[in-house]
Write an enzyme that holds these catalytic residues in place. Structure first.
Site, short mmCIF file in Angstrom:
data_model
loop_
_atom_site.label_atom_id
_atom_site.label_comp_id
_atom_site.label_asym_id
_atom_site.label_seq_id
_atom_site.Cartn_x
_atom_site.Cartn_y
_atom_site.Cartn_z
N GLY A 1 0.91 -1.17 -0.26
CA GLY A 1 -0.08 0.18 -0.05
C GLY A 1 0.82 1.36 0.12
O GLY A 1 1.87 1.53 -0.73
N GLY B 1 4.78 1.27 -0.04
CA GLY B 1 5.55 0.62 -1.23
C GLY B 1 5.38 -0.82 -1.55
O GLY B 1 4.61 -1.30 -1.41
N GLY C 1 -3.05 -1.28 -6.52
CA GLY C 1 -2.22 -2.31 -6.78
C GLY C 1 -2.27 -2.90 -8.24
O GLY C 1 -1.39 -3.86 -8.65
N ASP C 2 -3.32 -3.06 -8.88
CA ASP C 2 -3.35 -3.54 -10.29
C ASP C 2 -2.72 -2.72 -11.15
O ASP C 2 -2.03 -3.25 -11.93
CB ASP C 2 -4.90 -3.78 -10.62
CG ASP C 2 -5.85 -4.38 -9.90
OD1 ASP C 2 -5.36 -5.29 -8.94
OD2 ASP C 2 -7.16 -4.11 -9.81
#
Length: 319
Positions: A222, A225, A252-253
């Site tokens: 998140g 990093g 994240g995607d």
């Protein structure tokens, strides 16, 4: 750097993503929706949309069924994302994100329906047909409830038999199944890595996944990093771009897309992590999941708390 070969972005459990923007999220009260956005969704679909924005050749592959499946099909066509759709008798699920500018979005995610064996067979066959040597196959998101663990192994094996490298971003038993299948890169978030391995620390979780057969483990943390552990047990830490605020849904995607785009061009693991951090940050600035504005990447790269920005894509972009 080499040209990026085609990426096949597989979403085993796609969705119609509905984003409700409200002034303030308030539990147990009637809240007026200020804006509604409906887009084809699921983690692999988000990855495909970001790769397309980066100019990477990509095809989105997913099973679809029912009226919501029609919305996914039409939405991908409208967005200009090449798609291969596996017809299914199972209705495609819906997810809802409630977003304001005050707190983290509230996500409501339907589980999806159990896909019959014939649909899985067609999905695996499509991976075998679409995967190309030196390309990547990205399998992202949850598996539908009741899916046998062996189905993840089938997807990974079909891609590798075609000469593609494979990244899997999933959770639970599916994550372990991908590792045992010899996946090139596992890309869970921190909670998923810990839960799947039953460990209490990320180093131990990564060690367990590498021992299970994964080539490399890249964990998204998140706002802290990303961290990668390679086959030789080297660890690489990449801080996030500082001072970025907005909607983190799908970041994240986007980071996965940036990572694959960089690796596809032959980037070093360190440069690939930096590009992943930059692309994830760009997604936070977008109003909905699965979007990045390529024009903001260079500025975000300049803010990275590392010694040097990644070499960002120079290929023509598609919208």
């Amino acid at each position: 750097m080499t040209a990026v070969q085609r990426v096949v972005a597989v979403t085993p459990n796609p969705a119609v993503d509905v984003t409700y923007r409200v002034a303030e999220q308030r539990l147990g009260e009637t809240v007026r929706v200020q804006e509604v956005i409906r887009r084809p969704g699921g983690k692999g679909v988000n990855v495909a949309r970001v790769l397309a924005a980066l100019g990477v050749p990509v095809v989105a592959l997913q099973p679809v069924g029912g009226p919501t499946g029609d919305l996914v099909s039409a939405g991908l066509a409208q967005l200009g994302v090449e798609a291969v759709l596996v017809p299914s008798p199972v209705e495609t699920r819906t997810t809802v994100a409630v977003v304001d500018d005050l707190s983290h979005p509230t996500l409501l995610s339907e589980p999806g329906g159990h896909q019959p064996p014939a649909v899985w067979d067609r999905l695996v066959a499509a991976v075998a047909r679409l995967a190309v040597p030196r390309g990547w196959v990205v399998v992202s998101g949850s598996l539908p409830p009741g899916t046998p663990d062996g189905r993840m192994h089938d997807l990974v094996a079909a891609a590798r038999d075609a000469g593609s490298r494979v990244l899997v971003d999933s959770s639970g038993p599916a994550l372990l199944a991908a590792a045992s299948a010899g996946v090139d890169v596992l890309g869970p978030n921190a909670a998923e890595a810990l839960e799947a391995t039953g460990t209490t620390g990320l180093d131990a979780a990564a060690e367990a996944l590498l021992d299970a057969g994964a080539g490399t483990v890249v964990v998204s943390r998140g706002g802290d990093g990303l961290t990668a552990w390679t086959a030789d047990r080297s660890r690489l830490d990449q801080p996030a771009v500082p001072g970025v605020t907005g909607n983190p849904t799908g970041a994240g995607d986007a980071a996965t897309a940036g990572l694959v785009a960089a690796l596809g061009r032959g980037a070093t693991p360190a440069d690939a992590l930096r590009e992943a951090a930059v692309t994830g940050a760009a997604a936070v600035l977008a109003p909905v999941a699965g979007e990045v504005d390529p024009d903001v990447l260079a500025g975000l790269a300049d803010r990275l708390p590392t010694s040097g920005a990644p070499p960002l894509p120079t290929t023509p972009r598609t919208r």
